[in-house]
Write a protein that holds these residues in place. Sequence first.
Motif, PDB file in Angstrom:
ATOM      1  N   VAL A  30       0.828  -1.193   0.000  1.00  0.00           N
ATOM      2  CA  VAL A  30       0.000   0.000   0.000  1.00  0.00           C
ATOM      3  C   VAL A  30       0.869   1.252   0.000  1.00  0.00           C
ATOM      4  O   VAL A  30       1.786   1.375   0.813  1.00  0.00           O
ATOM      5  N   ALA A  31       0.573   2.164  -0.914  1.00  0.00           N
ATOM      6  CA  ALA A  31       1.229   3.474  -0.943  1.00  0.00           C
ATOM      7  C   ALA A  31       0.237   4.497  -0.403  1.00  0.00           C
ATOM      8  O   ALA A  31      -0.877   4.600  -0.897  1.00  0.00           O
ATOM      9  N   VAL A  32       0.647   5.225   0.635  1.00  0.00           N
ATOM     10  CA  VAL A  32      -0.207   6.239   1.244  1.00  0.00           C
ATOM     11  C   VAL A  32       0.420   7.597   0.977  1.00  0.00           C
ATOM     12  O   VAL A  32       1.534   7.869   1.429  1.00  0.00           O
ATOM     13  N   SER A  33      -0.294   8.423   0.235  1.00  0.00           N
ATOM     14  CA  SER A  33       0.213   9.741  -0.140  1.00  0.00           C
ATOM     15  C   SER A  33      -0.567  10.830   0.578  1.00  0.00           C
ATOM     16  O   SER A  33      -1.766  10.993   0.373  1.00  0.00           O
ATOM     17  N   TYR A  34       0.152  11.572   1.422  1.00  0.00           N
ATOM     18  CA  TYR A  34      -0.452  12.666   2.184  1.00  0.00           C
ATOM     19  C   TYR A  34      -0.109  14.000   1.538  1.00  0.00           C
ATOM     20  O   TYR A  34       1.016  14.199   1.088  1.00  0.00           O
ATOM     21  N   TYR A  35      -1.062  14.918   1.569  1.00  0.00           N
ATOM     22  CA  TYR A  35      -0.814  16.219   0.951  1.00  0.00           C
ATOM     23  C   TYR A  35       0.254  17.007   1.693  1.00  0.00           C
ATOM     24  O   TYR A  35       1.026  17.747   1.083  1.00  0.00           O
ATOM     25  N   ASN A  36       0.343  16.849   3.033  1.00  0.00           N
ATOM     26  CA  ASN A  36       1.326  17.621   3.783  1.00  0.00           C
ATOM     27  C   ASN A  36       1.465  17.066   5.196  1.00  0.00           C
ATOM     28  O   ASN A  36       0.538  17.193   5.998  1.00  0.00           O
ATOM     29  N   TYR A  37       2.628  16.504   5.508  1.00  0.00           N
ATOM     30  CA  TYR A  37       2.871  15.991   6.861  1.00  0.00           C
ATOM     31  C   TYR A  37       2.754  17.093   7.918  1.00  0.00           C
ATOM     32  O   TYR A  37       2.461  16.816   9.073  1.00  0.00           O
TER      33      TYR A  37
END
Length: 135
Positions: A30-37
Amino acid sequence: MKKLLITFVVGLVAVLALASCGGNDKKANVAVSYYNYADNYISTVRVELDKQLKDAGVEFTDYDAANNQGTQTDQINTAIAKGATVLIVNIVDTTSADSAQGIVDAAKAKDIPVIFFNREVSNAVIDSYEKAAFI
């Protein structure tokens, strides 16, 4: 509410991961892409989602787009090239459907389910691929 969202995401990931692996011995990636940590809410979600995925025994990689859509798109393409079997995306650019559509198109080309969360994407984008969802 956050806990419920994360539990739902983990459950959905498990279902999609099993479906995308087609019942073979291939492990979900699974790749989890967050807009901004740096966003406080996203930071809290990331910590909890990481815990839930680890507890479920799911292999995953987190990506921080640092509020840059170009970076996010590049990271997602890299994740796909590295064998991601499910994408979870907290989209950066909510002003245009083009960015989300590009992600969906890349996922669709490789038959990878994609889940968008927290930051809404258009229904047209979600409807363009049967393995796309917004929660």
